[in-house]
Design a protein around this motif. Sequence first.
Motif, PDB file in Angstrom:
ATOM      1  N   LEU A 575      49.300  31.168  33.594  1.00  0.00           N
ATOM      2  CA  LEU A 575      48.668  32.081  34.532  1.00  0.00           C
ATOM      3  C   LEU A 575      47.105  31.910  34.410  1.00  0.00           C
ATOM      4  CD1 LEU A 575      50.604  35.447  33.794  1.00  0.00           C
ATOM      5  CD2 LEU A 575      51.240  33.596  35.559  1.00  0.00           C
ATOM      6  N   LEU A 576      46.675  32.028  35.916  1.00  0.00           N
ATOM      7  CA  LEU A 576      45.266  31.916  35.983  1.00  0.00           C
ATOM      8  C   LEU A 576      44.812  33.165  36.635  1.00  0.00           C
ATOM      9  CD1 LEU A 576      42.380  30.497  36.537  1.00  0.00           C
ATOM     10  CD2 LEU A 576      43.319  29.865  38.668  1.00  0.00           C
ATOM     11  N   ILE A 577      43.999  33.941  36.139  1.00  0.00           N
ATOM     12  CA  ILE A 577      43.473  35.188  36.725  1.00  0.00           C
ATOM     13  C   ILE A 577      42.209  34.889  37.080  1.00  0.00           C
ATOM     14  CG2 ILE A 577      42.710  37.527  36.457  1.00  0.00           C
ATOM     15  CD1 ILE A 577      45.218  35.942  33.878  1.00  0.00           C
ATOM     16  N   HIS A 578      41.872  34.915  38.503  1.00  0.00           N
ATOM     17  CA  HIS A 578      40.635  34.477  39.209  1.00  0.00           C
ATOM     18  C   HIS A 578      40.055  35.638  39.510  1.00  0.00           C
ATOM     19  CE1 HIS A 578      37.689  31.961  41.315  1.00  0.00           C
ATOM     20  NE2 HIS A 578      38.129  31.046  40.734  1.00  0.00           N
ATOM     21  N   LEU A 579      38.595  35.961  39.210  1.00  0.00           N
ATOM     22  CA  LEU A 579      38.172  37.216  39.584  1.00  0.00           C
ATOM     23  C   LEU A 579      37.004  36.833  40.812  1.00  0.00           C
ATOM     24  CD1 LEU A 579      37.240  38.562  35.977  1.00  0.00           C
ATOM     25  CD2 LEU A 579      39.322  38.637  37.370  1.00  0.00           C
ATOM     26  N   GLY A 580      37.406  37.057  41.905  1.00  0.00           N
ATOM     27  CA  GLY A 580      36.567  36.716  42.988  1.00  0.00           C
ATOM     28  C   GLY A 580      36.830  35.632  43.775  1.00  0.00           C
ATOM     29  N   LEU A 581      36.108  35.235  44.792  1.00  0.00           N
ATOM     30  CA  LEU A 581      36.346  33.793  45.374  1.00  0.00           C
ATOM     31  C   LEU A 581      34.632  33.181  45.359  1.00  0.00           C
ATOM     32  CD1 LEU A 581      38.376  34.596  48.530  1.00  0.00           C
ATOM     33  CD2 LEU A 581      39.156  33.680  46.528  1.00  0.00           C
ATOM     34  N   ASP A 582      34.742  32.295  45.001  1.00  0.00           N
ATOM     35  CA  ASP A 582      33.282  31.315  44.896  1.00  0.00           C
ATOM     36  C   ASP A 582      32.545  31.960  43.695  1.00  0.00           C
ATOM     37  OD1 ASP A 582      33.895  29.056  46.398  1.00  0.00           O
ATOM     38  OD2 ASP A 582      33.455  30.099  48.258  1.00  0.00           O
ATOM     39  N   THR A 583      33.047  32.802  43.119  1.00  0.00           N
ATOM     40  CA  THR A 583      32.178  33.765  42.197  1.00  0.00           C
ATOM     41  C   THR A 583      31.473  33.036  40.760  1.00  0.00           C
ATOM     42  OG1 THR A 583      34.150  34.550  41.104  1.00  0.00           O
ATOM     43  CG2 THR A 583      33.087  35.832  42.812  1.00  0.00           C
ATOM     44  N   VAL A 584      32.155  31.643  40.749  1.00  0.00           N
ATOM     45  CA  VAL A 584      31.539  30.857  39.847  1.00  0.00           C
ATOM     46  C   VAL A 584      30.069  30.610  39.916  1.00  0.00           C
ATOM     47  CG1 VAL A 584      31.837  28.511  41.170  1.00  0.00           C
ATOM     48  CG2 VAL A 584      31.851  28.640  38.687  1.00  0.00           C
ATOM     49  N   GLU A 585      29.563  30.572  41.277  1.00  0.00           N
ATOM     50  CA  GLU A 585      27.983  30.596  41.566  1.00  0.00           C
ATOM     51  C   GLU A 585      27.232  31.702  40.933  1.00  0.00           C
ATOM     52  OE1 GLU A 585      27.971  30.282  45.689  1.00  0.00           O
ATOM     53  OE2 GLU A 585      29.458  28.508  45.831  1.00  0.00           O
ATOM     54  N   LEU A 586      27.777  32.790  40.524  1.00  0.00           N
ATOM     55  CA  LEU A 586      27.165  34.042  40.051  1.00  0.00           C
ATOM     56  C   LEU A 586      26.903  33.758  38.598  1.00  0.00           C
ATOM     57  CD1 LEU A 586      29.105  36.971  42.147  1.00  0.00           C
ATOM     58  CD2 LEU A 586      26.949  35.269  43.149  1.00  0.00           C
ATOM     59  N   GLY A 587      27.402  32.973  37.781  1.00  0.00           N
ATOM     60  CA  GLY A 587      26.824  32.720  36.457  1.00  0.00           C
ATOM     61  C   GLY A 587      27.232  33.870  35.766  1.00  0.00           C
ATOM     62  N   GLY A 588      28.309  34.563  35.985  1.00  0.00           N
ATOM     63  CA  GLY A 588      29.096  35.784  35.043  1.00  0.00           C
ATOM     64  C   GLY A 588      28.327  37.077  35.069  1.00  0.00           C
ATOM     65  N   LYS A 589      27.348  37.257  36.039  1.00  0.00           N
ATOM     66  CA  LYS A 589      26.595  38.453  35.936  1.00  0.00           C
ATOM     67  C   LYS A 589      27.612  39.790  36.161  1.00  0.00           C
ATOM     68  CE  LYS A 589      22.000  36.302  36.546  1.00  0.00           C
ATOM     69  NZ  LYS A 589      20.880  36.046  37.426  1.00  0.00           N
ATOM     70  N   PRO A 590      28.382  39.623  37.280  1.00  0.00           N
ATOM     71  CA  PRO A 590      29.235  40.759  37.662  1.00  0.00           C
ATOM     72  C   PRO A 590      30.358  40.994  36.598  1.00  0.00           C
ATOM     73  CG  PRO A 590      28.894  39.057  39.369  1.00  0.00           C
ATOM     74  CD  PRO A 590      28.696  38.454  38.110  1.00  0.00           C
ATOM     75  N   PHE A 591      30.480  40.261  35.712  1.00  0.00           N
ATOM     76  CA  PHE A 591      31.765  40.331  34.962  1.00  0.00           C
ATOM     77  C   PHE A 591      31.581  40.623  33.612  1.00  0.00           C
ATOM     78  CE2 PHE A 591      32.221  36.904  38.225  1.00  0.00           C
ATOM     79  CZ  PHE A 591      33.229  37.726  39.094  1.00  0.00           C
ATOM     80  N   THR A 592      32.476  41.529  33.122  1.00  0.00           N
ATOM     81  CA  THR A 592      32.320  41.742  31.735  1.00  0.00           C
ATOM     82  C   THR A 592      33.689  41.570  30.948  1.00  0.00           C
ATOM     83  OG1 THR A 592      30.630  43.498  31.800  1.00  0.00           O
ATOM     84  CG2 THR A 592      32.188  43.636  29.681  1.00  0.00           C
TER      85      THR A 592
END
Length: 657
Positions: A575-592
Amino acid sequence: MAEDKYSVIGQGIFDHVGGPGNVEKLIHCMTRVRMTIRDYDKVDIAGLKKVPGVLGVVEEDTLQVVIGPGAVNKVAQAMVDSVGVELGETFPGGHESNKEAVEAKAAQVHAEQKAKLKQTWWRKVLKSISGIFIPLIPVFVGAGLVSGIAAILSNLMVAGTIGKNWTDIITVLKVINGGLFSYLAIYVGINSATEFKSTPGIGGAIGAMTLLPGVVAPVTITNIFNGQPLSAGQGGIIGVIFAVWIASMVEHKLHKWIPDAVDIIFTPMLTLLIVGAFTIFLVMPVAGVISSSLVGAIQWVLNVGGAFSGFVLGLFFLPMVMFGLHQVLTPIHVEMINKLGFTPLLPILAMAGAGQVGAAIALWIRCHKNKKLTGLIKGALPVGILGVGEPLIYGVTLPLGRPFITACIGGGIGGAVIGGLGNIGAIAIGPSGVALIPLIANGRWFGYVLGLLAAYAGGFVATYFFGVPKTALVDEDAATTSEPVAAVATATSAPADAAPVQKVAGPADLVATATGDLLPMEEVQDDVFSKKMVGDGFAINPSMGTVVAPADGTIVSVADTKHAIMMTTPNGMELLIHLGLDTVELGGKPFTVDVKAGATVHAGQQIALMDLTAIKQAGKLATVITAVTNMDAVSSMTGVQPGKVDEGAKVETVTTK
């Protein structure tokens, strides 16, 4: 061949995007190779989609080639390796004229041929050592200055010049300095892994092993060669580098042999087990055998006495430091202080660092055009004078080769002066350089200073006339002092004790990963997911930031940018759980992210938090996607009913073969 499949896929991609010269930069996320294209007219999208191993293509601000989890990082690495750059670095080429392109190509070929002529195995080793230690030079300088100040104050206190009220200040300074030097093996292990293009965390773990964490008296590990207990740090820094080099080869082989789906679990575990045992039972004991032999040799040299003893000890002390063998001299120092009231050995050995200082000054004068090298010398020289030699050794003289040898000769000359004068000793064990002056016994400090000056002069003269390699004279050719770009890690590694999930085919329920609006996969506003290039499943536009596990299983990996999590389930789903679309560009800042690779999770258990406001402000969609990436193992999936859904609620059932 099977082991070349990632290179084949990468070359197929290059063939249909106009070649490497049409690519500005290349990175990857959990499923896609992302390329910044220079000229889109040269891109053959239809042909690109037909490349074996390519699951799809997305045209946005970057050209995104879908490979799928597990293989994408290997394809991306093979592509940048073939060009000779690192992930995220600018590719050579561009919009130059034909004349400029020809000239650039000619210069490149000339440089390559020149490099081939000079690339002996010894020069390659020196270049690797340079790449390992140059990133540490700034902290060497900072910690070295702190160490020098602490040493001067400590020596003044021992000599009675200042009072005991300085004890706390000296202790704090030693703690600050100890953060680097006490755990240098770990830092060197990380940098060695980066230099050898393997996982930095594994290199750091191997370095930490040599410190024998968890081995507390009366528990010991026996040296298989002499039956004595191993000591922490035995084997030294060179032992760590050698062990990590072996680990890099083991890891690269395992990456080729182990299937992509479980590669991130078993490769780090087996690498740590194999190389850890090799390091503890072979690398460290071999250094122990050498250490025992060396003690006897040192005692023989001391018995011979005079200038000869001083020259031999001053000459060979730095190689001993490199192998971590200098620590075996500590009991000799202590025994001499107990019997004589001072150790005549320490001032002689201090000359080795003084030879480095003289060599560095000669390089500074002869290589003044090499701004990179002279910049390193400016930073390392002050702490070298204070007696902290690591910056000069590992950042300047050793990577260049010959200056290290001529610096050792300078140390031998200084040692000969100290040994020839005789009766020059230190009343306590301390650092070398000028910081040792307050500890010189019986007022013989002037003889010690003469030895320092002789070592400075010897290292300077030997290096100035015989120790300057041509490659160091000009900046553009000083390849051995260039700082390597750190490799980009793609995901956290599984811990060594992570147990694989025992897979039993059959049905399993998937639950909602968030609270919000449930969508079938084909309605996701991203072609990679809506066209099911990486798999089928469901998506949720979340109204709350909590993300939970969609099923029972084991976390396989977490992207460095925290936007994607891979897991496996007991019935064999990947399983892949993908948080948001194109959010790789945000460098992890919105995620914990609350889980790590190797963790066992249960359906509905919180695994991450999303800052929905931050994602929206960044212009991204917060859609949470859950995709079964190994659809070839699925026999059936129930449909998804769109509408409002709460986290943890059953969404669909997937049956595996």
